[in-house]
Scaffold this active site. Structure first.
Site, short mmCIF file in Angstrom:
data_model
loop_
_atom_site.label_atom_id
_atom_site.label_comp_id
_atom_site.label_asym_id
_atom_site.label_seq_id
_atom_site.Cartn_x
_atom_site.Cartn_y
_atom_site.Cartn_z
N GLY A 154 41.30 43.58 38.87
CA GLY A 154 40.02 43.03 38.45
C GLY A 154 38.94 44.09 38.50
O GLY A 154 39.08 45.12 39.18
N GLN A 157 30.49 47.56 38.90
CA GLN A 157 31.36 48.64 39.39
C GLN A 157 31.42 49.82 38.44
O GLN A 157 31.84 50.91 38.84
CB GLN A 157 32.78 48.12 39.65
CG GLN A 157 32.88 47.18 40.84
CD GLN A 157 34.32 46.79 41.08
OE1 GLN A 157 34.84 45.89 40.44
NE2 GLN A 157 34.98 47.48 42.00
N CYS A 178 39.60 47.08 46.90
CA CYS A 178 38.53 47.13 45.90
C CYS A 178 38.42 48.56 45.39
O CYS A 178 38.44 49.50 46.18
CB CYS A 178 37.21 46.68 46.53
SG CYS A 178 35.82 46.71 45.40
N LEU A 179 38.28 48.70 44.08
CA LEU A 179 38.19 50.04 43.50
C LEU A 179 36.93 50.77 43.95
O LEU A 179 36.86 51.99 43.86
CB LEU A 179 38.23 49.96 41.97
CG LEU A 179 39.55 49.40 41.38
CD1 LEU A 179 39.42 49.23 39.88
CD2 LEU A 179 40.72 50.30 41.73
N HIS A 237 36.33 37.39 44.63
CA HIS A 237 36.06 38.81 44.90
C HIS A 237 35.23 39.43 43.78
O HIS A 237 34.20 40.07 44.04
CB HIS A 237 37.40 39.56 45.06
CG HIS A 237 37.26 41.03 45.25
ND1 HIS A 237 37.65 41.69 46.40
CD2 HIS A 237 36.77 42.01 44.43
CE1 HIS A 237 37.38 42.98 46.27
NE2 HIS A 237 36.86 43.21 45.09
N GLU A 238 35.67 39.21 42.53
CA GLU A 238 34.98 39.84 41.39
C GLU A 238 33.56 39.30 41.23
O GLU A 238 32.62 40.05 40.96
CB GLU A 238 35.77 39.66 40.11
CG GLU A 238 37.14 40.34 40.09
CD GLU A 238 37.10 41.79 40.54
OE1 GLU A 238 36.09 42.49 40.29
OE2 GLU A 238 38.08 42.23 41.16
N HIS A 291 30.79 40.68 43.36
CA HIS A 291 30.18 41.93 42.89
C HIS A 291 28.89 41.65 42.11
O HIS A 291 27.97 42.46 42.12
CB HIS A 291 31.15 42.70 41.99
CG HIS A 291 32.20 43.48 42.73
ND1 HIS A 291 31.90 44.51 43.60
CD2 HIS A 291 33.55 43.40 42.72
CE1 HIS A 291 33.02 45.02 44.09
NE2 HIS A 291 34.04 44.37 43.58
NI NI Z 1 36.01 44.90 44.04
#
Ligand code: NI
Length: 197
Positions: A47, A52, A103-104, A145-146, A149
């Site tokens: 995701g 991000q 998480c990236l 989670h997404e 953000h």
């Molecule tokens: Ni993330």
């Protein structure tokens, strides 16, 4: 299409609330979705949220991994890539579950995060069509989670036990501890029952 640079924890873009998208059909929104997909696949990740990649707009993309083929076509549809614009989340019930997330924007780390188990989410796709789904488990986790953000929230802020924030490379210790606990459960069922009360 382009692979975009991913913002990492500490960058202020990850702490601000993202803005509504006025027109999901606009060419620049489609271009952003294309770039986000390429960036997510390259990373790789399951995701990605627009903040991000340094764009403060309310769009997330995700593709929960297919664990096994499903006989239910609706489930298969839910496992395909979703581009979700201006999402609204509605937890169904109070039930929470804890599981490991990465998480990236926090490369190399993992944390055990409580999330609502059952979730309804709504929003729009790139053609402006309504999305309205009721999901559970990992799918519900990814969406929570997404969409966090978009509120400027990273998963450590959702954690209740910071001893469960670890480097990915140390996950083998967690797995070893889980195996030991499982063996203990099998050998001492009575004491385990007592420990749970
Ligand atoms: Ni993330």
């Amino acid at each position: 299409m382009a692979i975009l640079k991913i913002a990492r924890i500490g960058h202020p873009i990850l702490r601000r609330r993202a803005e509504e998208i006025a027109d999901p059909t606009a060419p620049e929104i489609h271009a952003l979705a294309d770039d986000m997909l390429q960036t997510m696949v390259d990373a790789p990740g399951v995701g990605l949220a627009a903040p991000q990649v340094h764009v403060p707009l309310r769009m997330v993309i995700f593709r929960p991994p297919t664990i096994q083929e499903s006989a239910d076509p609706r489930e298969d549809e839910e496992r395909q890539l979703t581009i979700l614009i201006n999402p609204v989340l509605e937890p169904l019930g109070e039930e929470m579950a804890e599981d490991w997330e990465g998480c990236l924007s926090l490369p190399g780390l993992r944390g055990k995060v409580p999330r609502y188990l059952h979730l309804r989410y709504r929003g729009m796709d790139l053609s402006g069509q309504a999305i309205d789904r009721t999901v559970e488990g990992f799918h519900a986790r990814v969406v929570q989670h997404e969409c966090d953000h978009l509120e400027g929230i990273l998963y450590p802020q959702r954690m209740t036990d910071m001893t469960k924030l670890i480097f990915d490379s140390e996950m083998r210790h967690v797995i070893a501890e889980q195996r030991a606990a499982e063996q203990y459960e099998q050998s001492e069922p009575t004491e385990q029952e007592e420990a749970e009360t």
